[in-house]
Design an enzyme around this catalytic site. Structure first.
Site, PDB file in Angstrom:
ATOM      1  N   ARG A  30     -45.171   1.314 -33.277  1.00  0.00           N
ATOM      2  CA  ARG A  30     -44.957   1.349 -31.838  1.00  0.00           C
ATOM      3  C   ARG A  30     -45.898   0.424 -31.298  1.00  0.00           C
ATOM      4  O   ARG A  30     -45.240  -0.232 -30.192  1.00  0.00           O
ATOM      5  CB  ARG A  30     -44.768   2.760 -31.161  1.00  0.00           C
ATOM      6  CG  ARG A  30     -44.257   2.763 -29.961  1.00  0.00           C
ATOM      7  CD  ARG A  30     -44.108   4.124 -29.272  1.00  0.00           C
ATOM      8  NE  ARG A  30     -43.956   4.308 -28.085  1.00  0.00           N
ATOM      9  CZ  ARG A  30     -42.718   4.417 -27.471  1.00  0.00           C
ATOM     10  NH1 ARG A  30     -41.625   4.149 -28.108  1.00  0.00           N
ATOM     11  NH2 ARG A  30     -42.499   4.707 -26.123  1.00  0.00           N
ATOM     12  N   MET A  63     -40.369  -0.141 -22.053  1.00  0.00           N
ATOM     13  CA  MET A  63     -40.077   0.772 -23.306  1.00  0.00           C
ATOM     14  C   MET A  63     -39.843   2.101 -22.907  1.00  0.00           C
ATOM     15  O   MET A  63     -40.722   2.695 -22.543  1.00  0.00           O
ATOM     16  CB  MET A  63     -41.068   0.420 -24.286  1.00  0.00           C
ATOM     17  CG  MET A  63     -40.830   1.326 -25.662  1.00  0.00           C
ATOM     18  SD  MET A  63     -42.249   1.255 -26.638  1.00  0.00           S
ATOM     19  CE  MET A  63     -42.213  -0.638 -27.162  1.00  0.00           C
ATOM     20  N   SER A  64     -38.763   2.824 -23.354  1.00  0.00           N
ATOM     21  CA  SER A  64     -38.503   4.145 -23.213  1.00  0.00           C
ATOM     22  C   SER A  64     -39.383   4.940 -23.857  1.00  0.00           C
ATOM     23  O   SER A  64     -39.745   4.741 -24.630  1.00  0.00           O
ATOM     24  CB  SER A  64     -36.998   4.312 -23.597  1.00  0.00           C
ATOM     25  OG  SER A  64     -36.171   3.584 -22.793  1.00  0.00           O
ATOM     26  N   ALA A  65     -39.424   6.168 -23.137  1.00  0.00           N
ATOM     27  CA  ALA A  65     -40.334   6.995 -23.670  1.00  0.00           C
ATOM     28  C   ALA A  65     -39.777   7.576 -25.034  1.00  0.00           C
ATOM     29  O   ALA A  65     -38.777   7.497 -25.310  1.00  0.00           O
ATOM     30  CB  ALA A  65     -40.707   8.292 -22.983  1.00  0.00           C
ATOM     31  N   PHE A 208     -33.751   5.962 -16.069  1.00  0.00           N
ATOM     32  CA  PHE A 208     -33.872   4.462 -16.588  1.00  0.00           C
ATOM     33  C   PHE A 208     -33.783   3.480 -15.723  1.00  0.00           C
ATOM     34  O   PHE A 208     -33.277   4.063 -14.445  1.00  0.00           O
ATOM     35  CB  PHE A 208     -32.465   4.242 -17.427  1.00  0.00           C
ATOM     36  CG  PHE A 208     -32.701   4.974 -18.881  1.00  0.00           C
ATOM     37  CD1 PHE A 208     -33.315   4.121 -19.841  1.00  0.00           C
ATOM     38  CD2 PHE A 208     -32.438   5.972 -19.152  1.00  0.00           C
ATOM     39  CE1 PHE A 208     -33.350   4.393 -21.094  1.00  0.00           C
ATOM     40  CE2 PHE A 208     -32.422   6.576 -20.370  1.00  0.00           C
ATOM     41  CZ  PHE A 208     -33.049   5.760 -21.467  1.00  0.00           C
TER      42      PHE A 208
END
Length: 390
Positions: A30, A63-65, A208
Site C-alpha cells: 500500500r 485513497m480510500s481507507a 467519499f
C-alpha cells in the site's frame, strides 16, 4: 494492517473480510501508492490519504481507507477471469482487483484528472501491475472500448447513476457504488436485473469525495447560522430567520422509550419515511454549546414544520453501551414536528431492523412498473431510485 482490521471487525460485531481479500491486502504494498505519507498512515485501517487537492485545500481525490476498500471488494464478489472497471483511480485498489481476478482477468481504471491517472500509472508500474489499463476521461460515460464488464466498482460518490454504467455491465454483472439518497450516503452493491439494478442486502454508510465532470452535483446548503449550522436537502422553502430564532428559543424534549439500534440504517429509514425532511449539519463546538443547549451529533436527519419549527433527533446513555433515542423540538410548531418524527421512530422500532431494498430504474419508468411495496421514489435526471423494506 490486516490483523488490526480483522480484530476491529470482530470487536464491532461486523462480518470479517473474506480470506481472499485478506490475502491480497497482505500482498499488495500500500505504501508504494502514497509515498508522501508515513508508513504508519499508509497502513492505518481508517485513514484515507489525500491524493489531490484544489488550491484552497479541498480534497478532490484520496485513497480510500483500507477498511472501506476491503468492504467494497467483498461487496463486488470478484473472482478469477473477471473483467472489471474501476471508476476513480489511485492505483492501489486497482492492484488489489488485479490480484483477485488473476492473469485471466482484465482491469481498467479511469479518472477524470490526468494528474491522478498519471500517478496511478506510475505507481502501478512500480508495484508490478503493468497489465492494469489506466484511462483518463469522464467516467459518466464509462469506458465502452473494453466493455462489457462483470463488475464496475465506483470509488467516488455518485448523486445519480448514469445509463452507461448499467449498459456496460454484462447481463449478470454487478455495480458497487457510493450513492446519495436524500442526503444519506450508502455504498451499495447492485446486481443487474434486465434494464434496472437491484441492491444486495449489504449496503453500508460511507463517505467519499463527489464525482467531477458531467456527473457532478453540487449540494447547496442553507446557512442557518453562519458556518456553524446549515440545512441540506430541504425540499421546500425554508424561513431561515424563523428557523434560527427557533433554535435559539426554548426546546421541548421527548423520550419515547425507543432504544438506539442500527444508527446507519435508521438514517435511511428516516430519509425514506419522513415527508418534511432535511439534514442538519452542526459545527463541532456548537454540539455541546448550541444556541439552546447541546445538539445532536452532525449530520443528523431532522423533520421540519411550519413557522420555522424543527425536530432534531438525539440520544442519551442507558449504560452498558446502550442508548435511548430522543427528539428535541424547537419553535412554535416544534411539537408537531416531534410527533411526526416519533411516529417514524416507532415504526422503526416495530420493524425488524433489516436492510432497505434499493432498486434503480431508468428515468421515465412508469409508476405501474415500479415495485408495489415502495416507500419512496427518488427521481433524478437518469434514474428513479426506489426505497423499500421487507
Amino acid at each position: 494492517m490486516v490483523d488490526t482490521l480483522l480484530r476491529l471487525q470482530e470487536e464491532w460485531g461486523m462480518p470479517p473480510i473474506s480470506a481472499e481479500v485478506a490475502d491480497v491486502l497482505r500482498k499488495v504494498p500500500r505504501h508504494v501508492f502514497v509515498p508522501e505519507v508515513s508508513l504508519e498512515d499508509a497502513y492505518a485501517t481508517d485513514y484515507a490519504p489525500p491524493v489531490q487537492r484544489t488550491g484552497d485545500g479541498l480534497i478532490t481525490s484520496s485513497m480510500s481507507a483500507v477498511r472501506v476498500q476491503a468492504m467494497m471488494l467483498d461487496q463486488a464478489g470478484l473472482g478469477p477471469g473477471m473483467r472489471v472497471l474501476e471508476i476513480g483511480s489511485g492505483g492501489y485498489n486497482a492492484a488489489l482487483i488485479s490480484e483477485l481476478v488473476g492473469v485471466g482477468g482484465e482491469v481498467t481504471t479511469i479518472d477524470i484528472d490526468p494528474e491522478v491517472s498519471d500517478r496511478a500509472r506510475r505507481y502501478l508500474d512500480e508495484a508490478g501491475y503493468k497489465d492494469v489499463r489506466v484511462v483518463t476521461g469522464d467516467a459518466e460515460y464509462g469506458v465502452e472500448a473494453f466493455a462489457p464488464y462483470d463488475r464496475i466498482i465506483v470509488t467516488v460518490r455518485a448523486w445519480d447513476l448514469p445509463p452507461a454504467w448499467t449498459a456496460q455491465l454484462t447481463d449478470h454483472g454487478r455495480l458497487v457504488t457510493p450513492m446519495r439518497l436524500r442526503g444519506v450516503s450508502r455504498t451499495v452493491g447492485f446486481d443487474r436485473v434486465g434494464d434496472h439494478l437491484a441492491s444486495r442486502p449489504d449496503h453500508h454508510l460511507t463517505v467519499f469525495v463527489p464525482m467531477q465532470g458531467a456527473g457532478a452535483h453540487e449540494e447547496r446548503g442553507i446557512a442557518v447560522q453562519g458556518d456553524d449550522i446549515a440545512l441540506y436537502g430541504a425540499e421546500e422553502p425554508v424561513d431561515v430567520a424563523a428557523l434560527r430564532n427557533s433554535l435559539h428559543g426554548p426546546r421541548k424534549e421527548f423520550w419515547p422509550g425507543i432504544e438506539f439500534t442500527y444508527p446507519d440504517r435508521l438514517h435511511l429509514w428516516t430519509a425514506a419515511h419522513a415527508d418534511r425532511y432535511a439534514m442538519l449539519h452542526v459545527a463541532g463546538d456548537v454540539l455541546e454549546h448550541g444556541p439552546s443547549g447541546p445538539l445532536a451529533r452532525q449530520p443528523v436527519p431532522v423533520v421540519l414544520a411550519d413557522d420555522g419549527s424543527v425536530a432534531v433527533r438525539t440520544k442519551r446513555s442507558l449504560g452498558d453501551g446502550r442508548f435511548e433515542i430522543g427528539v428535541f423540538a424547537y419553535g412554535p410548531r416544534g411539537q408537531d414536528a416531534a410527533q411526526n418524527y416519533i411516529d417514524v421512530l416507532r415504526a422503526w422500532d416495530r420493524h425488524d431492523g433489516s436492510m432497505a431494498r434499493i432498486e434503480v430504474w431508468p428515468s421515465g419508468t412508469p409508476d405501474a412498473d415500479l415495485p408495489t411495496n415502495r416507500v419512496r421514489v427518488l427521481d433524478k435526471p437518469h434514474t428513479r431510485t426506489v426505497l423499500a423494506w421487507p
